[in-house]
Design an enzyme around this catalytic site. Sequence first.
Site, PDB file in Angstrom:
ATOM      1  CE  LYS A 180      20.596  45.751  73.057  1.00 25.99           C
ATOM      2  NZ  LYS A 180      20.095  47.051  72.624  1.00 25.99           N
TER       3      LYS A 180
ATOM      4  CD  GLU B 208      22.101  37.859  72.208  1.00 27.65           C
ATOM      5  OE1 GLU B 208      23.189  38.422  72.008  1.00 27.65           O
ATOM      6  OE2 GLU B 208      21.472  37.923  73.280  1.00 27.65           O
TER       7      GLU B 208
ATOM      8  CG  HIS C  50      12.697  41.610  78.077  1.00 25.80           C
ATOM      9  ND1 HIS C  50      13.349  40.439  78.402  1.00 25.80           N
ATOM     10  CD2 HIS C  50      11.717  41.249  77.200  1.00 25.80           C
ATOM     11  CE1 HIS C  50      12.816  39.430  77.743  1.00 25.80           C
ATOM     12  NE2 HIS C  50      11.822  39.891  77.007  1.00 25.80           N
TER      13      HIS C  50
ATOM     14  NE  ARG D 253      21.524  54.435  78.327  1.00 32.73           N
ATOM     15  CZ  ARG D 253      20.960  53.621  79.214  1.00 32.73           C
ATOM     16  NH1 ARG D 253      21.128  53.856  80.504  1.00 32.73           N
ATOM     17  NH2 ARG D 253      20.253  52.573  78.840  1.00 32.73           N
TER      18      ARG D 253
END
Length: 662
Positions: free
Chosen positions: A116, A200, A235, A292
């Site tokens: 990421k 973040e 999440h 994917r």
Amino acid sequence: MFTKILIANRGEIACRVIKTARRMGIATVAVYSEADANARHVRLADEAVLIGGAEARASYLVAERILEAAKQTGAQAIHPGYGFLSENEEFAEACERAGVVFIGPPASAIRAMGSKSAAKALMEKAGVPLTPGYHGDRQEPEFLAEQAGRIGYPVLIKASSGGGGKGMRRVDAAADFAAALASCKREAINAFGDDHVLVEKYVLKPRHIEIQVFGDTKGDCVYLFERDCSVQRRHQKVLEEAPAPGMTPARRAAMGKAAVDAAKAVGYVGAGTVEFIANQDGSFYFMEMNTRLQVEHPVTEMITGLDLVEWQLRVASGEPLPLAQNQLAIHGHAIEARIYAEEPEKGFLPSTGRLLHLAPPAESDHVRIDTGVEQGDEITPYYDPMIAKLIVWDHDRDQALARMRKALTQYRVVGVANNIEFLTRLTTCPSFANADLDTGLIEREEATLFPAAAAVPEAAWLLAVLAELLHEAGAAEKSAERGSPWLGLDGWRLNGRGQRTIALRHGDVRQDVGVASVAGGWELSLGDSRVFARGVLQSNGQLHVQLGERRLHAAVVIAAERRHVFVDGRAWPLARVDNLYTGGEGDEAGGGLRAPMPGKIVALLAQPGATVEKGTPLLVMEAMKMEHTITAPANGTIKAFSYAPGDQVADGVELVEFEVTE
């Protein structure tokens, strides 16, 4: 085109690939662990190869064994599905060295987008908007805590590799950062073999919108529109839909272009998903790219009329993309619900056990079921506890939503706890019904989604008793002693009619129902009410009945002492009480905290002898790839821990000897 492929995965995605390959005339090879010896994907494939023990790290994550299976069976290509090795660049490279086609992007694209942090740096250079945060390589806890303070709370800690909500925590205050970071890193190393994280800014009331992209070996790339995946718990996605409600053509084009630019920047080939965090005002930030096929790809298939697995196979064999961007169009609306073996009322704790009864709604042009299990299969603690994906389609969102609600009321599962009733409440709650979507929807609608326990309705008690009577009658009809007066169930008496009582229990509530045989059926007595009842019980538990003036369709599944009643969109597990049993009540379990499911102890968070308050974290256990924190049930003292970090524990064993002090 390939003549034989190997599917390096399990569950519903393996079954899905086998189905498409068979339609294309391609032979399939399944791989399986010891826990999956009788799994549905093994039964469906043309060949199957055992690759190791029950745990994924001993089987589905061992690249060498999968490649050996491909060599042994002559498979020309490997489809990685999603999860496991699907986003592992080393596995993609190993396939290339072995002369086997990896049905996915090149290793360089996986490497570029697999981290990421690296992906965000790449997107920053490409001018794609990014969420404020720290995406660098420094991982010292103190430094990351400083960065969180600089960014400003709330922040989100995320594992740099992987997905599915694992290794991800929202942190609202500096005092909670260290513990959340440690938990994220443990979860990430166990799930992905990499504990690198990024930090973040947590966007308040964000929507999670992702763009499906597809590239070929000729350098062409298209986007197949968007999916809204905002409805999540821990999440992890719960409901997905396409197209995204409220999406304007201009915003769709902007996000689609950004996604295609991202894919082209890394020379992407095959199916991929570019995920964005979107503000309510329409602005959006790049979040990550999943290199994917996604779990939620069926909603894209339903609105485009395409088979994305077929596209994967064609592109991997060297063919160009079947359609150009201007040939793609959206038709109608699709919604997907993930049917999980879990207990929403207990923090979505996964459930394990055998599927004693599994009856999904009938499939049609409007309803689709993707599943890796059948009745009689087992949900084990080794893998994700998904039972199935329920996908519906219709001409617009309101019609699709109505179909989803109806399909959920028709879905019947016995043997494991499940989230079907929760999903029914979720699809009817005002926020979802009105498309007021964001990733905090479940928390925001908590009062609606987690209502107080309701009393068992009168109809459920009566249906359970009627099913019992019909079951007895059917057994007597099939008996070798058919015609014997000892098997007579008509209640004949010389000087009156026969009476009996059937007792049932739900939790602490016991209900006695009186039964009297009358012409054409039975008279059932519940409290002061008396109801005439008759009906037909089918072998699958379907029940067509008359209760007084009411006629209805329901289902009652008999499993040991349980009578699982499905009526009016609810499920009621009632227990048959043996009126002849006179034993004592037995000792209550107490004084300890027990494992809610099989798993492994990860960390002890307190010391023996410590006095703690209610809700204090005591230990962390890992099960089904997720961490679960066991907390103090009341103010009290920790007498002793029964297990140490690293120990495997069985369901129900005592973890902590705990003494309540209030």
